[in-house]
Design a protein around this motif. Structure first.
Motif, PDB file in Angstrom:
ATOM      1  N   GLU A  66      32.987  31.244 109.852  1.00 25.52           N
ATOM      2  CA  GLU A  66      31.612  30.907 109.469  1.00 25.52           C
ATOM      3  C   GLU A  66      30.789  32.170 109.207  1.00 25.52           C
ATOM      4  O   GLU A  66      30.076  32.264 108.206  1.00 25.52           O
ATOM      5  CB  GLU A  66      30.965  30.075 110.580  1.00 25.52           C
ATOM      6  CG  GLU A  66      29.535  29.692 110.308  1.00 25.52           C
ATOM      7  CD  GLU A  66      28.889  29.011 111.505  1.00 25.52           C
ATOM      8  OE1 GLU A  66      27.662  29.184 111.661  1.00 25.52           O
ATOM      9  OE2 GLU A  66      29.584  28.321 112.275  1.00 25.52           O
ATOM     10  N   SER A  69      31.744  33.892 105.885  1.00 28.12           N
ATOM     11  CA  SER A  69      31.204  33.226 104.702  1.00 28.12           C
ATOM     12  C   SER A  69      29.711  33.497 104.562  1.00 28.12           C
ATOM     13  O   SER A  69      29.207  33.680 103.453  1.00 28.12           O
ATOM     14  CB  SER A  69      31.499  31.727 104.721  1.00 28.12           C
ATOM     15  OG  SER A  69      30.793  31.086 105.751  1.00 28.12           O
ATOM     16  N   LEU A  70      28.988  33.549 105.683  1.00 34.05           N
ATOM     17  CA  LEU A  70      27.559  33.872 105.618  1.00 34.05           C
ATOM     18  C   LEU A  70      27.331  35.311 105.170  1.00 34.05           C
ATOM     19  O   LEU A  70      26.403  35.593 104.407  1.00 34.05           O
ATOM     20  CB  LEU A  70      26.903  33.636 106.984  1.00 34.05           C
ATOM     21  CG  LEU A  70      26.736  32.179 107.398  1.00 34.05           C
ATOM     22  CD1 LEU A  70      26.270  32.076 108.844  1.00 34.05           C
ATOM     23  CD2 LEU A  70      25.767  31.466 106.477  1.00 34.05           C
ATOM     24  N   ARG A  71      28.187  36.228 105.634  1.00 35.34           N
ATOM     25  CA  ARG A  71      28.055  37.625 105.188  1.00 35.34           C
ATOM     26  C   ARG A  71      28.246  37.733 103.679  1.00 35.34           C
ATOM     27  O   ARG A  71      27.534  38.471 103.011  1.00 35.34           O
ATOM     28  CB  ARG A  71      29.096  38.502 105.893  1.00 35.34           C
ATOM     29  CG  ARG A  71      28.706  38.900 107.279  1.00 35.34           C
ATOM     30  CD  ARG A  71      29.685  39.922 107.859  1.00 35.34           C
ATOM     31  NE  ARG A  71      29.614  39.874 109.302  1.00 35.34           N
ATOM     32  CZ  ARG A  71      30.594  39.495 110.101  1.00 35.34           C
ATOM     33  NH1 ARG A  71      31.758  39.141 109.606  1.00 35.34           N
ATOM     34  NH2 ARG A  71      30.425  39.465 111.402  1.00 35.34           N
ATOM     35  N   LYS A  72      29.239  37.017 103.161  1.00 35.18           N
ATOM     36  CA  LYS A  72      29.489  37.056 101.710  1.00 35.18           C
ATOM     37  C   LYS A  72      28.296  36.505 100.941  1.00 35.18           C
ATOM     38  O   LYS A  72      27.948  37.011  99.882  1.00 35.18           O
ATOM     39  CB  LYS A  72      30.745  36.256 101.368  1.00 35.18           C
ATOM     40  CG  LYS A  72      32.017  36.947 101.770  1.00 35.18           C
ATOM     41  CD  LYS A  72      33.225  36.098 101.474  1.00 35.18           C
ATOM     42  CE  LYS A  72      34.488  36.775 102.002  1.00 35.18           C
ATOM     43  NZ  LYS A  72      35.654  35.917 101.874  1.00 35.18           N
ATOM     44  N   LYS A  73      27.678  35.484 101.502  1.00 38.54           N
ATOM     45  CA  LYS A  73      26.537  34.838 100.826  1.00 38.54           C
ATOM     46  C   LYS A  73      25.298  35.718 100.872  1.00 38.54           C
ATOM     47  O   LYS A  73      24.614  35.884  99.864  1.00 38.54           O
ATOM     48  CB  LYS A  73      26.254  33.500 101.483  1.00 38.54           C
ATOM     49  CG  LYS A  73      25.128  32.730 100.842  1.00 38.54           C
ATOM     50  CD  LYS A  73      24.969  31.376 101.509  1.00 38.54           C
ATOM     51  CE  LYS A  73      23.829  30.594 100.881  1.00 38.54           C
ATOM     52  NZ  LYS A  73      23.655  29.297 101.524  1.00 38.54           N
ATOM     53  N   TYR A  74      24.995  36.270 102.039  1.00 37.87           N
ATOM     54  CA  TYR A  74      23.732  36.980 102.219  1.00 37.87           C
ATOM     55  C   TYR A  74      23.841  38.505 102.153  1.00 37.87           C
ATOM     56  O   TYR A  74      22.814  39.188 102.137  1.00 37.87           O
ATOM     57  CB  TYR A  74      23.080  36.567 103.551  1.00 37.87           C
ATOM     58  CG  TYR A  74      22.662  35.123 103.542  1.00 37.87           C
ATOM     59  CD1 TYR A  74      21.580  34.713 102.780  1.00 37.87           C
ATOM     60  CD2 TYR A  74      23.359  34.171 104.267  1.00 37.87           C
ATOM     61  CE1 TYR A  74      21.192  33.369 102.746  1.00 37.87           C
ATOM     62  CE2 TYR A  74      22.976  32.839 104.252  1.00 37.87           C
ATOM     63  CZ  TYR A  74      21.886  32.447 103.483  1.00 37.87           C
ATOM     64  OH  TYR A  74      21.521  31.129 103.457  1.00 37.87           O
ATOM     65  N   ARG A  75      25.055  39.031 102.151  1.00 39.15           N
ATOM     66  CA  ARG A  75      25.238  40.484 102.077  1.00 39.15           C
ATOM     67  C   ARG A  75      26.314  40.837 101.063  1.00 39.15           C
ATOM     68  O   ARG A  75      27.311  41.468 101.394  1.00 39.15           O
ATOM     69  CB  ARG A  75      25.606  41.027 103.459  1.00 39.15           C
ATOM     70  CG  ARG A  75      24.492  40.802 104.487  1.00 39.15           C
ATOM     71  CD  ARG A  75      24.913  41.209 105.851  1.00 39.15           C
ATOM     72  NE  ARG A  75      25.077  42.655 105.908  1.00 39.15           N
ATOM     73  CZ  ARG A  75      25.504  43.297 106.985  1.00 39.15           C
ATOM     74  NH1 ARG A  75      25.791  42.653 108.085  1.00 39.15           N
ATOM     75  NH2 ARG A  75      25.646  44.591 106.964  1.00 39.15           N
ATOM     76  N   PRO A  76      26.133  40.443  99.805  1.00 36.82           N
ATOM     77  CA  PRO A  76      27.179  40.696  98.803  1.00 36.82           C
ATOM     78  C   PRO A  76      27.421  42.181  98.547  1.00 36.82           C
ATOM     79  O   PRO A  76      28.497  42.566  98.084  1.00 36.82           O
ATOM     80  CB  PRO A  76      26.631  40.003  97.551  1.00 36.82           C
ATOM     81  CG  PRO A  76      25.153  39.955  97.756  1.00 36.82           C
ATOM     82  CD  PRO A  76      24.958  39.819  99.245  1.00 36.82           C
TER      83      PRO A  76
END
Length: 79
Positions: A66, A69-76
């Protein structure tokens, strides 16, 4: 999830393999211990034992997916 153990040795092996300290949990999740404490305080991560804080590895692996996936979304920019 339900666990059944045939002997004390099986139980101890399971606990040794599956219980992680707060330091180990933070390392596995690739977060700071402060962030780990915040996840627990916010109810987003449950402890197996409060003092000292211990976590089940299977729950941490789910949380790690989880968080990634949040890192990829909010920290590209980190990729």
């Amino acid at each position: 999830m339900e666990y059944t153990f045939g002997s004390t040795e099986e139980l101890l092996e399971f606990l040794n393999e599956e219980l992680l300290s707060a330091t180990e949990a933070a390392e596995l999740l690739e977060i700071s211990k402060v962030r780990l404490g915040q996840l627990v305080k916010d109810g987003k991560l449950k402890t197996a034992k409060d003092q000292p804080k211990m976590f089940l590895k299977s729950i941490l692996i789910e949380k790690k997916d989880e968080l990634e996936s949040l890192r990829k979304k909010y920290r590209p920019y980190d990729q």
